[in-house]
Every structure is written in C-alpha cells, then in structure tokens.
Design an enzyme around this catalytic site. Structure first.
Site, short mmCIF file in Angstrom:
data_model
loop_
_atom_site.label_atom_id
_atom_site.label_comp_id
_atom_site.label_asym_id
_atom_site.label_seq_id
_atom_site.Cartn_x
_atom_site.Cartn_y
_atom_site.Cartn_z
N ASP A 54 143.73 20.46 55.99
CA ASP A 54 142.61 19.49 56.63
C ASP A 54 142.30 18.72 55.40
OD1 ASP A 54 141.68 21.61 54.92
OD2 ASP A 54 140.44 22.61 56.61
N ASN A 107 132.71 31.56 59.70
CA ASN A 107 132.25 31.68 61.22
C ASN A 107 133.73 31.93 62.00
OD1 ASN A 107 133.64 29.23 60.94
ND2 ASN A 107 131.98 27.95 62.00
N HIS A 111 136.70 30.07 61.34
CA HIS A 111 137.37 29.14 61.50
C HIS A 111 138.50 28.94 60.45
CE1 HIS A 111 135.15 26.28 58.08
NE2 HIS A 111 136.01 27.21 57.41
N GLU A 121 137.25 25.09 64.60
CA GLU A 121 135.96 25.75 64.55
C GLU A 121 135.86 26.81 65.96
OE1 GLU A 121 134.20 25.74 62.03
OE2 GLU A 121 133.53 23.95 61.39
P1 PGA Z 1 136.03 29.68 51.11
O1 PGA Z 1 136.23 28.80 52.60
O2 PGA Z 1 137.18 30.01 50.52
O3 PGA Z 1 135.20 28.59 50.29
O4 PGA Z 1 135.05 30.62 51.59
C1 PGA Z 1 137.23 29.30 53.30
C2 PGA Z 1 137.15 28.57 54.54
O5 PGA Z 1 136.04 27.82 54.96
O6 PGA Z 1 138.31 28.28 55.34
#
Ligand code: PGA
Length: 252
Positions: free
Chosen positions: A67, A136, A138, A143
């Site tokens: 992304d 969440n 995602h 999302e």
């Molecule tokens: P993080 O993010 O590794 O900073 O916890 C993971 C994500 O949002 O996919």
C-alpha cells in the site's frame, strides 16, 4: 495453517525472516509481497544482516508493497516508499526497478489501481506475501467493510486507522485520508502468506481473524481460506489463541 509462537518480538522476527530467506534460497527470482508498519521492522533488520553476511541475495527478487498513501510523494518521510527504502530496500542488493509500490501521486486512481493489479498478474502472482494486521483486522489498507474489495483500490481510511497511524505523523489531521491498497484477491492468491503479529493489543483481533467467522468486517479473516498460511507471533499477541486453542499453536 501454522501458528508459531515465539516468546519475544526478536525471536518472532528471526523465525519469520527465516521463512523469507528460505523462500528466496529456494526460488531466487521470487516475487515477495512486503508490508510496512512497526511489526516487520525486526524482520527487515534480520534480512539486511543476512545480506551483509553474504548469506542472502535479493538480486533476482521482485518486491510488491501492499500500500501507499494517496498524495504523498515517494520522498515524503511518512510515505511507505520512504519507509521501505529506509528499513530495507536501500540496504540490500535488490534492483531498484524490481521494487514496486503504488504511486501515491497518480491522480488517475483507476489507472493506478489497474496498473498495479496488472503488474502483479504479469509477474505470475506473489510467491510469498508478508502481512501485518491492523488493530481493526485490516490487511494492507483493506479496511472493515460490507464486502471484500478484490482488486487494488483506493480506500478511505477508517478513523481507527487514522488514529493508529497518527503516531507517525504527529497528529490525526496530518494523516492522509486515502490510500492505495493491493486488493484482497492478489493477497489471498499468494502462494504462501506469512503473517506477523506482536503485542497484547493484537491478541483479540488475531484470534477473531483466525478462529471467528470469515467476514469483510474482519478483513484478515479471509486468511482462513488460503492454502498456505504461516502466522508468526509473540507470546502476547497469541495469548488468546494459546488459551482457547492450545493444540493449534507450535511453540518456538
Ligand atoms: P503495525 O501495523 O505493524 O504498525 O501494528 C500493522 C497494520 O496496520 O497492518
């Protein structure tokens, strides 16, 4: 599905990096799907170390990142392009033309998404996809929603994600509101998926993702249908799974 529990973040990162190294040793021209976020940083440190020790080469690999924020140029310190260069790409022998991220500056959103999907298709798909998981559920920036978005798309970030990512931007207002994300289909079609998860705050969501209903409200639940999924976690992140399904977890 394999779920591998390590005591610490460092051990988890070493274990997960070992899967990536094994993939590249087995198939030097692998297409590796990469992720940003705090979770994979330990893996990238390990991969750089192995490259510096002459044990691993990325010279024939292609990388596809999950992304990128819309509107941020690649040299913006909070862009994912910048993150990948800082944490991995500038420290290994990957050819610059083989390291791909969506172009956050392309205002023709449809063209950018289509081109990214076509790129993945032209490479024959992803051999190994590294994934973190959002608080969440995602995947990339897919999302929670009423349906799974199969193709690469441009999403409106949820308030939870904006809040979670504001730690990198200094304030919620500074976080871009939209991002390009690889769709669920190219992710789920990867020949192997390697998910990494650490910290107590992820314990419930990883449990729900792997053992709850498959639903677009928890995008990572789609991983229940993929044929080759390895989840590497630390003891905190896997604590609910260890409690509810101890038989499903390998201790490392
Ligand atoms: P993080 O993010 O590794 O900073 O916890 C993971 C994500 O949002 O996919």
């Amino acid at each position: 599905m394999r779920i591998i529990c390590s005591e610490t973040y460092e051990q988890m990162s070493a274990k997960a990096a070992g899967f990536i190294a094994a993939q590249i040793h087995t198939k030097p021209n692998s297409v590796i799907g990469l992720a940003t976020g705090s979770t994979p940083i330990g893996i990238y440190q390990k991969l750089i170390k192995w490259y510096e020790e002459d044990w691993l080469s990325f010279s024939k690999c292609t990388t596809i990142n999950l992304d990128e924020y819309c509107g941020l140029p690649a040299d913006h310190p909070q862009s994912y392009a910048y993150f990948m260069h800082e944490h991995l790409l500038d420290h290994i022998d990957i050819l610059p033309e083989n390291a791909h991220l969506p172009n956050g500056l392309n205002e023709d959103i449809h063209a950018e998404c289509e081109a990214y999907d076509n790129l993945v298709k032209s490479l024959g798909g992803i051999d190994l996809q590294l994934l973190g998981i959002g608080n969440n559920g995602h995947l990339g920036f897919n999302e929670p929603d009423d349906c799974f978005h199969m193709n690469t798309n441009c999403v409106n970030l949820t308030p939870e994600t904006i809040k979670a990512n504001s730690r990198f931007f200094g304030s919620e207002e500074a976080v871009p509101k939209k991002a390009f994300t690889l769709g669920i289909r190219p992710i789920a079609q990867a020949k192997r998926i390697l998910m990494v998860v650490n910290g107590l705050h992820k314990a419930e969501i990883i449990y729900k993702s792997l053992f709850g209903p498959v639903t677009p409200r928890v995008p990572a639940s789609i991983l229940q249908i993929v044929p080759d999924l390895v989840v590497c976690g630390d003891a905190e992140a896997l604590s609910v799974i260890v409690r509810e399904h101890p038989e499903a977890v390998e201790m490392f």
